[in-house]
Structure formats: C-alpha cells, structure tokens
Design an enzyme around this catalytic site. Structure first.
Site, PDB file in Angstrom:
ATOM      1  N   GLY A 112      15.297-139.406 -67.493  1.00 10.10           N
ATOM      2  CA  GLY A 112      16.636-139.067 -68.006  1.00 10.10           C
ATOM      3  C   GLY A 112      16.590-138.912 -69.507  1.00 10.10           C
ATOM      4  CB  ALA A 113      15.575-136.199 -71.645  1.00 13.60           C
ATOM      5  CB  THR A 131      25.568-143.999 -62.989  1.00 10.21           C
ATOM      6  OG1 THR A 131      25.949-144.412 -64.331  1.00 10.21           O
ATOM      7  CG2 THR A 131      24.120-144.354 -62.775  1.00 10.21           C
ATOM      8  CB  THR A 188      33.687-141.457 -61.093  1.00  9.64           C
ATOM      9  OG1 THR A 188      33.777-142.194 -62.313  1.00  9.64           O
ATOM     10  CG2 THR A 188      34.647-142.031 -60.078  1.00  9.64           C
ATOM     11  CB  ALA A 207      32.159-157.712 -68.492  1.00  9.93           C
ATOM     12  CG  LEU A 210      34.080-152.666 -76.215  1.00 15.39           C
ATOM     13  CD1 LEU A 210      32.775-151.872 -76.165  1.00 15.39           C
ATOM     14  CD2 LEU A 210      34.405-153.048 -77.658  1.00 15.39           C
ATOM     15  CB  CYS A 228      30.700-144.979 -70.554  1.00 16.44           C
ATOM     16  SG  CYS A 228      29.108-144.162 -70.403  1.00 16.44           S
ATOM     17  CD  GLN A 283      39.210-141.861 -66.178  1.00 16.61           C
ATOM     18  OE1 GLN A 283      40.034-141.749 -67.066  1.00 16.61           O
ATOM     19  NE2 GLN A 283      39.122-141.000 -65.192  1.00 16.61           N
ATOM     20  NE  ARG A 314      28.728-137.029 -71.436  1.00 13.83           N
ATOM     21  CZ  ARG A 314      27.639-137.784 -71.294  1.00 13.83           C
ATOM     22  NH1 ARG A 314      27.047-137.866 -70.113  1.00 13.83           N
ATOM     23  NH2 ARG A 314      27.145-138.451 -72.313  1.00 13.83           N
TER      24      ARG A 314
HETATM   25  P1  NAD Z   1      23.251-137.837 -69.530  1.00 13.11           P
HETATM   26  O1  NAD Z   1      23.969-137.069 -68.481  1.00 13.11           O
HETATM   27  O2  NAD Z   1      23.344-137.398 -70.950  1.00 13.11           O
HETATM   28  O3  NAD Z   1      21.688-137.898 -69.172  1.00 13.11           O
HETATM   29  C1  NAD Z   1      21.198-138.162 -67.901  1.00 13.11           C
HETATM   30  C2  NAD Z   1      19.980-137.271 -67.674  1.00 13.11           C
HETATM   31  O4  NAD Z   1      19.333-137.678 -66.477  1.00 13.11           O
HETATM   32  C3  NAD Z   1      20.310-135.788 -67.504  1.00 13.11           C
HETATM   33  O5  NAD Z   1      19.629-135.038 -68.494  1.00 13.11           O
HETATM   34  C4  NAD Z   1      19.810-135.447 -66.089  1.00 13.11           C
HETATM   35  O6  NAD Z   1      19.260-134.155 -65.978  1.00 13.11           O
HETATM   36  C5  NAD Z   1      18.760-136.523 -65.879  1.00 13.11           C
HETATM   37  N1  NAD Z   1      18.455-136.796 -64.474  1.00 13.11           N
HETATM   38  C6  NAD Z   1      19.317-137.038 -63.440  1.00 13.11           C
HETATM   39  N2  NAD Z   1      18.632-137.300 -62.314  1.00 13.11           N
HETATM   40  C7  NAD Z   1      17.308-137.230 -62.624  1.00 13.11           C
HETATM   41  C8  NAD Z   1      16.109-137.421 -61.877  1.00 13.11           C
HETATM   42  N3  NAD Z   1      16.157-137.766 -60.593  1.00 13.11           N
HETATM   43  N4  NAD Z   1      14.938-137.245 -62.513  1.00 13.11           N
HETATM   44  C9  NAD Z   1      14.884-136.904 -63.815  1.00 13.11           C
HETATM   45  N5  NAD Z   1      15.991-136.732 -64.581  1.00 13.11           N
HETATM   46  C10 NAD Z   1      17.184-136.888 -63.998  1.00 13.11           C
HETATM   47  O7  NAD Z   1      23.736-139.336 -69.371  1.00 13.11           O
HETATM   48  P2  NAD Z   1      23.807-140.460 -70.525  1.00 13.11           P
HETATM   49  O8  NAD Z   1      25.063-140.297 -71.308  1.00 13.11           O
HETATM   50  O9  NAD Z   1      22.504-140.541 -71.209  1.00 13.11           O
HETATM   51  O10 NAD Z   1      24.017-141.757 -69.621  1.00 13.11           O
HETATM   52  C11 NAD Z   1      22.986-142.269 -68.815  1.00 13.11           C
HETATM   53  C12 NAD Z   1      23.390-143.635 -68.318  1.00 13.11           C
HETATM   54  O11 NAD Z   1      23.559-144.518 -69.427  1.00 13.11           O
HETATM   55  C13 NAD Z   1      24.717-143.670 -67.559  1.00 13.11           C
HETATM   56  O12 NAD Z   1      24.612-144.619 -66.530  1.00 13.11           O
HETATM   57  C14 NAD Z   1      25.708-144.161 -68.596  1.00 13.11           C
HETATM   58  O13 NAD Z   1      26.790-144.856 -68.016  1.00 13.11           O
HETATM   59  C15 NAD Z   1      24.873-145.107 -69.425  1.00 13.11           C
HETATM   60  N6  NAD Z   1      25.296-145.269 -70.823  1.00 13.11           N
HETATM   61  C16 NAD Z   1      25.695-144.179 -71.555  1.00 13.11           C
HETATM   62  C17 NAD Z   1      26.048-144.340 -72.897  1.00 13.11           C
HETATM   63  C18 NAD Z   1      26.477-143.183 -73.744  1.00 13.11           C
HETATM   64  O14 NAD Z   1      26.866-143.401 -74.876  1.00 13.11           O
HETATM   65  N7  NAD Z   1      26.417-141.944 -73.273  1.00 13.11           N
HETATM   66  C19 NAD Z   1      25.951-145.609 -73.488  1.00 13.11           C
HETATM   67  C20 NAD Z   1      25.532-146.686 -72.718  1.00 13.11           C
HETATM   68  C21 NAD Z   1      25.201-146.496 -71.386  1.00 13.11           C
HETATM   69  C1  UGA Z   2      31.315-146.979 -75.698  1.00 12.66           C
HETATM   70  C2  UGA Z   2      30.985-148.394 -76.172  1.00 12.66           C
HETATM   71  O1  UGA Z   2      31.513-148.560 -77.486  1.00 12.66           O
HETATM   72  C3  UGA Z   2      29.479-148.630 -76.170  1.00 12.66           C
HETATM   73  O2  UGA Z   2      29.213-149.985 -76.525  1.00 12.66           O
HETATM   74  C4  UGA Z   2      28.934-148.348 -74.777  1.00 12.66           C
HETATM   75  O3  UGA Z   2      27.534-148.501 -74.762  1.00 12.66           O
HETATM   76  C5  UGA Z   2      29.286-146.936 -74.377  1.00 12.66           C
HETATM   77  O4  UGA Z   2      30.733-146.772 -74.424  1.00 12.66           O
HETATM   78  C6  UGA Z   2      28.877-146.581 -72.996  1.00 12.66           C
HETATM   79  O5  UGA Z   2      28.684-147.419 -72.156  1.00 12.66           O
HETATM   80  O6  UGA Z   2      28.815-145.366 -72.800  1.00 12.66           O
HETATM   81  P1  UGA Z   2      31.283-144.561 -76.798  1.00 12.66           P
HETATM   82  O7  UGA Z   2      32.088-144.190 -75.602  1.00 12.66           O
HETATM   83  O8  UGA Z   2      30.103-143.750 -77.138  1.00 12.66           O
HETATM   84  O9  UGA Z   2      30.762-146.071 -76.643  1.00 12.66           O
HETATM   85  O10 UGA Z   2      32.219-144.576 -78.088  1.00 12.66           O
HETATM   86  P2  UGA Z   2      33.341-145.592 -78.618  1.00 12.66           P
HETATM   87  O11 UGA Z   2      33.172-145.741 -80.064  1.00 12.66           O
HETATM   88  O12 UGA Z   2      33.407-146.817 -77.819  1.00 12.66           O
HETATM   89  O13 UGA Z   2      34.679-144.755 -78.381  1.00 12.66           O
HETATM   90  C7  UGA Z   2      35.183-144.518 -77.082  1.00 12.66           C
HETATM   91  C8  UGA Z   2      36.569-143.885 -77.191  1.00 12.66           C
HETATM   92  O14 UGA Z   2      37.525-144.829 -77.667  1.00 12.66           O
HETATM   93  C9  UGA Z   2      36.621-142.705 -78.171  1.00 12.66           C
HETATM   94  O15 UGA Z   2      37.441-141.697 -77.644  1.00 12.66           O
HETATM   95  C10 UGA Z   2      37.254-143.321 -79.407  1.00 12.66           C
HETATM   96  O16 UGA Z   2      37.919-142.392 -80.210  1.00 12.66           O
HETATM   97  C11 UGA Z   2      38.229-144.300 -78.771  1.00 12.66           C
HETATM   98  N1  UGA Z   2      38.614-145.413 -79.671  1.00 12.66           N
HETATM   99  C12 UGA Z   2      37.676-146.270 -80.133  1.00 12.66           C
HETATM  100  C13 UGA Z   2      39.953-145.581 -80.004  1.00 12.66           C
HETATM  101  O17 UGA Z   2      40.830-144.815 -79.577  1.00 12.66           O
HETATM  102  N2  UGA Z   2      40.295-146.632 -80.827  1.00 12.66           N
HETATM  103  C14 UGA Z   2      39.371-147.503 -81.299  1.00 12.66           C
HETATM  104  O18 UGA Z   2      39.761-148.448 -82.037  1.00 12.66           O
HETATM  105  C15 UGA Z   2      38.030-147.317 -80.946  1.00 12.66           C
END
Ligand code: NAD
Ligand code: UGA
Length: 469
Positions: free
Chosen positions: A8-9, A88, A90, A218, A223, A272, A274, A342
C-alpha cells in the site's frame, strides 16, 4: 540487512516508509502497490501525494534503501517485516453496509502474503482496522502457510495529513500491540527496535493486540468528537451573540481540556474520521451496546448538521435563492496543506449549492480540476440509508468551473465561500475582491480565516462560523 516491505503506497504507506528509510539506513524498505500509476508517480519527480517535506525525504532515500515497486509478490517474499497499509473504507453493500469496515483489500493482501511467503515473517497491521482483525488475519495466514510462522502486530498510524512528516519524525507516541507469548514479545521487540532509531523509548507504547487496535478507533473518535462539540457550540454562539473563538479559547485554557483541536469549522472531512467512527458504531452494535453506538453516531450526525447548516445559511442569506448566481468556492481539500479531497466538506457544500442551481467557480491551490469534477459527479453514499444511493450531485457540470486563482474565482461573484483554511486565503487583497464582486457582496467563512470586522468595514456581508451575525 533487515528487509521491510509495505503493501500500500498511499498517504500512510509512502510517508511512513520514507521516514523509516531515512532514519534506518541499514534497513532496505520496499513500498509496493497494485496501482501502476501510483508507483510510477512515486518513482517520478511528481509524487502522487502533496505533503510538505515529503519530496525532500524521498529524494534523499529513493534508489538507496527506499524502493517503490509493483512487484508485490517478490518484495513480500523477501521481507522480514511486512507492513499492510491498504485502504479500509466503509462497506457500501451487504452486511454492515454504511458502517462496517470493508476488509476486502486487507484480506486479499493477507492471502497473498500466505501464498508467496517462503520464510517466517512479522506482519504489521498499519491500516486502521476493526478490533479483533488480527485474529482473523492470523487464521488466514496460518491456514494457508506451509509450516511458516507469522507474528501479527498492530501498529496503528496516528499521522495527520498536511503534517505527516513532522508527525512521523516526532510522534506523540508509537503504539505496538502483539501477542503476549515469547514469540509475540520477540516480534514486538523487533518492531520497537526499528522505531527506536529516532523515537525516544518512553514514547513507544506496548499493549495487547486488541488494545492497540481499539486505541486507534478511540483516538479518532475522541478527536472528531471535539470538533463536533465545538461545532455544536458554534450554532449556539450564533444564536446568542457569543463568539466561538472566545469560547474555545476560554474552554481550552483548562489544562484538563487543552487548546488543540477546538477550531469550529464547516465540518470535519478526510478519509478517516467518519469511516472510523462508523466502524466503531458497528462494533458496538455487534457487541450488544446500542447506547454506546448511539453516543458515537451523534458525532457524525452533528457533522452532517454543520455542513447542511452552512449551505442553508448561504441560501437563506442570499434572499433564499442562489439560482444562476456565481459563487466563488475558495478551497476544496479537506484541510490545508494537502491535495486530498476524500470526504471533504466542500463536496457536500458544493452539491448543496448546485442543488439550488448556483454557478460555482472553484479554486484550490492543490486540487486538480479533474479531481473536483470527479468528486462532484460521483453519487453520494448515504451512510445512514446505505440501501439508497443519493441522487448524484450536479447533473450538469456546466454549473462548475475550476480556476487558477482566488481573484479569478471571485470576479463578478455574488458570494465567496471559504471552505479550506489555506494560509494564502488570509493574505488575499479582500478590498480588490470586494471591488470586483456583485453587490451586495457576501462572504461565508467556513474556516474563520478572515477578519470579520475589517471585512464588514469594506462593505462585505459576512457570515463566519460561530460569530455574531
Ligand atoms: P490510500 O488509499 O491512500 O492507500 C492505500 C493503497 O493500498 C492504495 O494505493 C491501493 O492501491 C493499495 N492497495 C490496496 N489493496 C492492495 C493490495 N492487495 N496489494 C497492494 N496494494 C494494495 O489509503 P491511506 O490513506 O494510505 O490509508 C491506509 C490505511 O491507513 C487506512 O486503513 C486508513 O484508515 C489508515 N490511516 C490513514 C491515515 C491518513 O491520514 N490517510 C492516517 C492514519 C491511518
Ligand atoms: C486525523 C487524525 O488527526 C490523525 O491523528 C489520524 O491518524 C488520521 O485522522 C487518520 O486516522 O486518518 P487527518 O484526517 O489527516 O488526521 O487530519 P486532521 O487534522 O485530524 O483534520 C481532520 C478534519 O477535521 C479536517 O477537515 C480539519 O479541517 C477538521 N478540523 C480539525 C476542524 O474542523 N477543527 C479542528 O480543530 C481540527
């Protein structure tokens, strides 16, 4: 040489592995993905995601100990530690649709690991997953493996987009969950050793697998709950003449509450919050805890309310119709310093205005025209009524134009909506913008970016979240 492979890149896999490569020169890191365009972009000058500081880190390590590849099986087979960082989302269909996490990508990654592995491996859950996923993954891996041993660890990621590099370099904590067995402890230690290259030991927390998995859900729920709480207050501020910025400041001064994450807004977005809360709600329901599920669901209901409230405010202020009126949309990304759209609140706000037949002129410094057109033409998935897909946003994308800068967007507009808090929106020449707009000129500030007093003096009719009307 230890070999790490990350499946997953994406927004997590790319930056996280880049920092591991930067801080651990003796570890070889391969980031693999099924998407060829994504991997090509990681190997090019134009990375697939915009993240301040990321370019620099990738440039330092790429081709030395950091590699991006579509050859998923080869790199998984060679690795000692395999991170799984796939999406991952919904579930949109079937059992749990609208709430449960869709683990299709996770399961296919796990099956592939089992199929191609020829040596023992540590498999790390980096994706955010429902509590107890490690148990299911363990069953898939052990069922398919030919006597090879796998240790599953949960190592959820807490980075936020826009500050990913900073967050990864100086994390509040790194959390590692593992089985409480000698093999489990050994695996936890191996992963701990990786992070210990740059993270102080007291910030590396160890827990049991289920605590680690649940802590991630959690943390996101807590947050998001803060934002829904302050947004609920913003509605009351507008009704009573209180100012939400003053209320947040006063509340946040209490050291038990703290000042961060109390900015009222048009609503939270991102891939994430929602999805993870819905996932939590589903887990509560499955465990016979409807009251707990109801409590967390309210965080999302309040967020939907805030976005609707904003649209209603725009339409009602503009004499109850925005039909054929040009409205400038400043900012489309879900927060500043990212190009990610997203679940951005801008999609719901734009669709609401388009439903009232507005003409939108959209500007965002990091989001492409094609992405905006794609987001606005997609059918909206209604988490609360998953059986019905909502009617698509605009049927006629002629109502939408995407422009190069804020001045072009606002020229001849009846109103401006600020939907992302980009720094550049703070220093725009609002006098010039006012002069070039239709009158009365409205500003609806969904991010509390502008100086309300100053803008009113210029002649703008201003609505700013949680401020006196
Ligand atoms: P993303 O959609 O940007 O990246 C996921 C990648 O996985 C995609 O490029 C997809 O092509 C690849 N993929 C899917 N199935 C595959 C397979 N079988 N083999 C190889 N590649 C495959 O997603 P993301 O934002 O990086 O999030 C990944 C996970 O991390 C999610 O569970 C998310 O909830 C969690 N997370 C995201 C954030 C964030 O800020 N985006 C922060 C913390 C946690
Ligand atoms: C959030 C968490 O902050 C990370 O710790 C977590 O790893 C990540 O989700 C995840 O699991 O994906 P992210 O969604 O990238 O990170 O960005 P946030 O800074 O949390 O902002 C989320 C949303 O809340 C944005 O739309 C932002 O504008 C809004 N927000 C944030 C507010 O409306 N008010 C605030 O005070 C803070």
């Amino acid at each position: 040489m230890t070999k790490i492979c990350c499946i997953g890149a994406g927004y997590v896999g790319g930056p996280t592995m880049a920092i591991i490569a930067l801080k651990c020169p003796e570890i070889q890191v391969a980031v693999v993905d099924i998407s060829a365009p994504r991997i090509n972009a990681w190997n090019s000058e134009q990375l697939p995601i915009y993240e301040p500081g990321l370019d620099n880190v990738v440039k330092q390590c790429r081709g030395k100990n950091l590699f991006f590849s579509n050859d998923v099986e080869k790199h998984v087979c060679e690795a000692d530690i395999v991170f799984v960082s796939v999406n991952t989302p919904t579930k949109t269909q079937g059992l749990g649709a609208g709430k449960a996490a869709d683990l299709t990508y996770w399961e296919s990654a796990a099956r592939m690991i089992a199929d191609v592995s020829k040596s023992s491996k540590i498999v790390v859950e980096k994706s955010t997953v429902p509590v107890k996923t490690a148990e299911a993954i363990e069953r898939i891996l052990t069922h398919n493996s030919k006597g090879i041993s796998f240790q599953i660890l949960s190592n959820p990621e807490f980075l936020a987009e826009g500050t990913a590099i900073e967050d990864l370099l100086k994390p509040d904590r790194v959390l590692i969950g593992g089985r409480e067995t000698p093999e489990g402890n050994k695996a936890v230690k191996a992963l701990k050793d990786v992070y210990a290259h740059w993270v102080p030991e007291d910030r590396i927390l160890c827990a049991n697998l289920w605590s680690a998995e649940l802590s991630k859900l959690a943390a996101n729920a807590f947050l998001a709950q803060r934002i829904s709480s302050v947004n609920a207050m913003s509605a009351l501020c507008e009704a009573t003449g209180a100012d939400v910025t003053e209320v947040s400041h006063a509340v946040g001064k209490d050291t038990r509450i703290g000042p961060k994450f109390l900015n009222a807004s048009v609503g939270f977005g991102g891939s994430c919050f929602q999805k993870d809360i819905l996932n939590l709600v589903y887990i509560c329901e499955c465990n016979g805890l409807p009251e707990v599920a109801h409590y967390w669901k309210q965080v999302i209901i309040m967020n939907d309310y805030q976005k609707n409230r904003f649209v209603n405010r725009v339409v009602s202020s503009m004499f109850n119709t925005v039909a054929n009126k040009k409205i400038a949309i400043l900012g489309f990304a879900f927060k500043k310093d990212t190009g990610d759209t997203r679940e951005t609140p801008a999609i719901d706000v734009c669709n609401g205005l388009l439903g009232d037949k507005a003409q939108l002129s959209i500007y965002d410094p990091q989001v492409s025209e094609s992405q905006i057109q794609k987001d606005l033409s997609m059918q909206k998935f209604d988490w609360d009524h998953p059986a019905h897909l909502q009617p698509s946003g605009p049927t006629d994308l002629k109502q939408v134009s995407v422009v190069r800068d804020a001045y072009a967007a606002t020229k001849d507009a009846h109103a401006v909506c600020i939907l992302t808090e980009w720094d550049e929106f703070k220093s725009l020449d609002y006098q010039k913008i006012y002069d070039n707009m239709q009158k009365p000129a409205f500003i609806f500030d969904g991010r509390n970016v502008i100086d309300v007093e100053k803008s009113r003096k210029m002649g703008f009719v201003v609505y700013s979240i949680g401020k006196q009307l």
